[in-house]
Scaffold this motif. Structure first.
Motif, PDB file in Angstrom:
ATOM      1  N   LYS A 227      -4.272  -1.902  -4.862  1.00 21.27           N
ATOM      2  CA  LYS A 227      -3.291  -0.969  -4.299  1.00 21.27           C
ATOM      3  C   LYS A 227      -3.052  -1.260  -2.820  1.00 21.27           C
ATOM      4  N   THR A 228      -4.154  -1.366  -2.068  1.00 19.53           N
ATOM      5  CA  THR A 228      -4.030  -1.601  -0.636  1.00 19.53           C
ATOM      6  C   THR A 228      -3.365  -2.950  -0.379  1.00 19.53           C
ATOM      7  N   LEU A 229      -3.753  -3.933  -1.158  1.00 18.71           N
ATOM      8  CA  LEU A 229      -3.194  -5.280  -1.032  1.00 18.71           C
ATOM      9  C   LEU A 229      -1.673  -5.252  -1.204  1.00 18.71           C
ATOM     10  N   LEU A 305      -0.371   5.719   3.583  1.00 23.61           N
ATOM     11  CA  LEU A 305      -1.505   6.636   3.582  1.00 23.61           C
ATOM     12  C   LEU A 305      -2.429   6.246   2.435  1.00 23.61           C
ATOM     13  N   ASP A 306      -3.467   5.515   2.801  1.00 21.03           N
ATOM     14  CA  ASP A 306      -4.431   5.033   1.814  1.00 21.03           C
ATOM     15  C   ASP A 306      -5.379   6.187   1.528  1.00 21.03           C
ATOM     16  N   GLU A 307      -5.849   6.298   0.309  1.00 20.59           N
ATOM     17  CA  GLU A 307      -6.710   7.416  -0.107  1.00 20.59           C
ATOM     18  C   GLU A 307      -6.016   8.737   0.214  1.00 20.59           C
ATOM     19  N   LEU A 308      -4.813   8.882  -0.301  1.00 30.71           N
ATOM     20  CA  LEU A 308      -3.954  10.025   0.027  1.00 30.71           C
ATOM     21  C   LEU A 308      -4.615  11.405  -0.033  1.00 30.71           C
TER      22      LEU A 308
HETATM   23 MG   LIG Z   1      -7.583   0.700  -1.191  1.00 33.42          MG
END
Ligand SMILES: [Mg+2]
Ligand SMILES: Nc1ncnc2c1ncn2[C@@H]1O[C@H](COP(=O)(O)OP(=O)(O)OP(=O)(O)O)[C@@H](O)[C@H]1O
Length: 507
Positions: A227-229, A305-308
Motif C-alpha cells: 500500500k505504502t509503496l 495518510l498512512d495508517e489512516l
Molecule cells: Mg504501509
C-alpha cells in the motif's frame, strides 16, 4: 525631512503594502521609536537598523527618529521591515534623495554589519508589488531568484546596505536579477516508478483512474501488501504542474520558509505524508503567526495518510471541510485567513487491528467487535468523500519474483494527461479542475446516461443499496473512466468498473 518608503507585509498568502514613514521625533538622539502595530521582532529592528547604519559608514542623524508603519490596522510581523526603515532613516538625513525610491518596494532583514539576510514570503511580495504597479523591488540577494519568478518587475538583489546606498545615489549600480523562464523546469516526482510494483494490476488501474480524475483513494489490505509503496508511486503518474499551479504551490512553501535555496521554485507536485501524531495546527494550519498546515503543503499534490485510523476521528473530521471547499479557513484574533488546500487524499489502512482480516493466507485474530470498532474510527462522512476504495490483496510469490516489467509510470501518465486534457476543456469557464470536483449540477450536465446505462444504474442502486451520494460518486468515476477511454459518452462497462471501486460494507 519626512521620508516615505514602501514595503510589504504578508498576511496569509497575500501581500499588503506598508507605507514606512520616517521623521525626526522627540527625546534622546540615536533613539528610534516604531509605531503602527509592530510585533516584538519589528521592535528589535531599532537596534539592527542603528548598528547597520553605523557599521556601513553612513551617518546616523543626531536626533531621535520616529518610524510609523501604516496602515496601523495591519499587524506587522518579522524582521523584513529593517531595510525599508534603514532606507527611510538615510533619506531623512538627506543622504539619499526621496525621489529615487518612489516606484520601489523594499524588504530585508539587516545584520548588525549592514549585510542582508533572507526573509520569507518573497514570492507573494513580488506578486503583490507587481500587481500594485511598482517598477522595482529590492530584496536580499539570496531571495532574488525567488522574486524573479514574477515577470514584469525589476528585482534587485541587495548584498548590503552600503551597496544599496551606492546604487540609489548613482554610484556603483546593482544589476537586476534575470527573469527566469520556468516552463521548462517543471518536472515529475518520480521517486518510485510503477514498473517497480509487481502484480496488483487492479490497484494500479484504480490509482490510474484516481490520478486521471483527481479522486480521493483509500487502500486497505494486510501488512506488507504494498500500500505504502503504491501510494508513493502515485505522484509519478500525476500530470505535470502548470506554471500557475507551480507558482501557487511555491508561494505556500515560501511563506513556510520551506523552499530549497538553490531552486526557489517547487517543480513537482507535492507529496506529503504526515505521521499520525501530528498536531491539529500542523495538519490544518494555525499557530501564533498562522502558517499553512500539511493540507496546504499538499495543495495540487497528494496528502498521504498512512495508517489512516491512527489519526483519530477528530483529526480526520477536520479534513472534511477543506476536502469540500478546497481551501482552509483559519480564524484568529485579527480576522480569518484562508489558505488553499486542494489536495488528493490517499489513505492506507489495515482492515483490522491485527491487519489480516480478509487475508487469503493468514488467519485474523481479532474479535468481530474489534474489527467494527477499528473501521468505525473513520467516519461515514469522510468515507463518503473518498471516491475510490480499493482492497489490496497480498501479491503471490510468483508475481513478486517475476522478472516481467510492468508498465512504466511514463506510459500511464500519458493516458492520465490525455484524460485531464478533456477535463480542462470541459471545465474551461468554471473553477473546477477535475471530475472529482463536480457537484450534482455538473454531474447532471456532464454525466448523462443512455437507456441501457440508466437500466444498469437502476439495478445497481437497488441491489447494492447505493445512497444518493454513492450514486453521484459512481457517475463521477464513470465520467473519468470514459475520459481515460477517450470517449464522450459514458457506457455500461465504464459504470461497471466504477461500481467496483465502492466500499464493500458501505451504503
Ligand atoms: Mg504501509
Ligand atoms: N507488489 C509489490 N511489488 C514489489 N514489491 C512489493 C510489492 N508489495 C510489497 N512490496 C515490498 O514490500 C515492502 C512493504 O510494502 P509496503 O510498505 O508498501 O506495505 P504496506 O501495505 O504499506 O504494509 P503495512 O500495512 O504494514 O503498512 C515494500 O517496501 C516493497 O519492497
Amino acid at each position: 525631512m519626512l521620508a516615505h518608503v514602501y514595503s510589504c507585509a504578508v498576511i496569509g498568502l497575500d501581500g499588503v503594502t506598508i507605507d514606512v514613514e520616517v521623521d525626526y521625533g522627540q527625546g534622546n538622539p540615536g533613539r528610534i521609536t516604531i509605531v503602527g502595530l509592530p510585533d516584538e521582532a519589528v521592535k528589535e529592528s531599532r537596534e539592527r537598523v542603528y548598528s547597520a547604519i553605523k557599521n556601513s559608514e553612513l551617518a546616523f542623524p543626531r536626533k531621535p527618529i520616529t518610524v510609523n508603519l501604516a496602515p496601523a490596522s495591519v499587524r506587522k510581523e518579522g524582521p523584513a521591515f529593517d531595510l525599508p526603515i534603514a532606507v527611510g532613516v538615510i533619506i531623512t538625513y538627506n543622504q539619499v534623495p526621496q525621489a529615487t525610491v518612489e516606484d520601489a518596494m523594499f524588504v530585508g532583514e539587516l545584520s548588525l554589519d549592514g549585510s542582508l539576510r533572507h526573509v520569507r514570503g518573497v514570492l507573494s511580495i513580488a506578486a503583490h508589488a507587481r500587481a500594485e504597479g511598482f517598477k522595482k523591488l529590492f530584496v536580499p540577494e539570496m531571495d532574488a531568484a525567488e522574486a524573479a519568478l514574477i515577470p514584469d518587475i525589476e528585482v534587485y538583489p541587495v548584498k548590503s546596505l552600503s551597496d544599496l546606498v551606492n546604487h540609489l545615489t548613482g554610484g556603483e549600480q546593482i544589476s537586476p536579477a534575470n527573469a527566469r523562464d520556468i516552463s521548462s523546469s517543471l518536472e515529475i516526482n518520480a521517486e518510485t516508478d510503477f514498473s517497480e510494483v509487481k502484480g496488483q494490476e487492479n490497484i494500479k488501474r484504480a490509482l490510474e483512474v484516481a490520478a486521471a480524475g483527481g479522486h480521493n483513494v483509500l487502500m486497505s489490505g494486510s501488512p506488507g501488501a504494498g500500500k505504502t509503496l503504491m501510494a508513493r508511486a502515485l505522484c509519478s503518474i500525476l500530470p505535470r504542474l502548470s506554471i500557475d499551479e507551480a507558482l501557487e504551490v511555491t508561494r505556500i512553501y515560501s511563506i513556510c520558509d520551506m523552499l530549497p535555496p538553490e531552486t526557489p521554485l517547487i517543480q513537482t507536485r507535492p507529496f506529503r505524508a504526515p505521521h499520525h501524531t501530528i498536531s491539529h495546527a500542523g495538519m490544518v494550519g494555525g499557530g501564533h503567526i498562522p502558517r499553512p498546515g500539511e493540507i496546504s503543503l499538499s495543495h495540487r499534490g497528494v496528502l498521504f495518510l498512512d495508517e489512516l485510523p491512527e489519526f483519530g476521528q477528530r483529526m480526520l473530521d477536520v479534513l472534511r471541510q477543506p476536502m469540500e471547499d478546497k481551501v482552509v479557513t483559519i480564524s484568529r484574533a485579527q480576522g480569518s485567513l484562508t489558505f488553499p488546500a486542494n489536495f488528493m487524499l490517499v489513505g492506507a489502512m489495515n482492515p483490522c487491528p491485527c491487519g489480516y482480516a480478509g487475508d487469503n493466507l493468514r488467519q485474523c485474530t481479532c474479535m468481530p467487535a474489534a474489527i467494527t470498532n477499528y473501521q468505525k474510527r473513520i467516519s461515514g462522512p469522510l468515507l463518503d468523500r473518498i471516491d475510490i476504495h480499493a482492497h489490496v490483496p497480498r501479491v503471490d510469490f510468483q508475481k513478486l519474483s517475476s522478472q516481467r516489467q510492468g508498465e512504466t509510470s511514463e506510459t500511464i501518465r500519458q493516458r492520465v494527461e490525455a484524460a485531464r486534457q478533456k477535463q480542462i476543456e470541459r471545465f474551461q469557464n468554471t473553477h473546477l479542475v477535475s471530475n472529482a470536483d463536480m457537484t450534482p449540477t455538473e454531474i447532471r450536465q456532464y454525466c448523462q446516461l443512455d437507456d441501457p446505462c440508466q437500466q444498469l444504474m437502476k439495478t445497481a442502486m437497488r441491489q447494492m443499496r447505493l445512497t444518493a451520494r454513492g450514486y453521484h460518486r459512481v457517475l463521477k468515476l464513470s465520467r473519468t473512466i470514459a475520459d481515460l477511454d477517450g470517449v464522450e459518452n459514458i457506457m455500461q462497462h465504464h459504470i461497471a468498473e466504477a461500481l467496483q471501486y465502492r466500499a464493500k460494507d458501505q451504503e
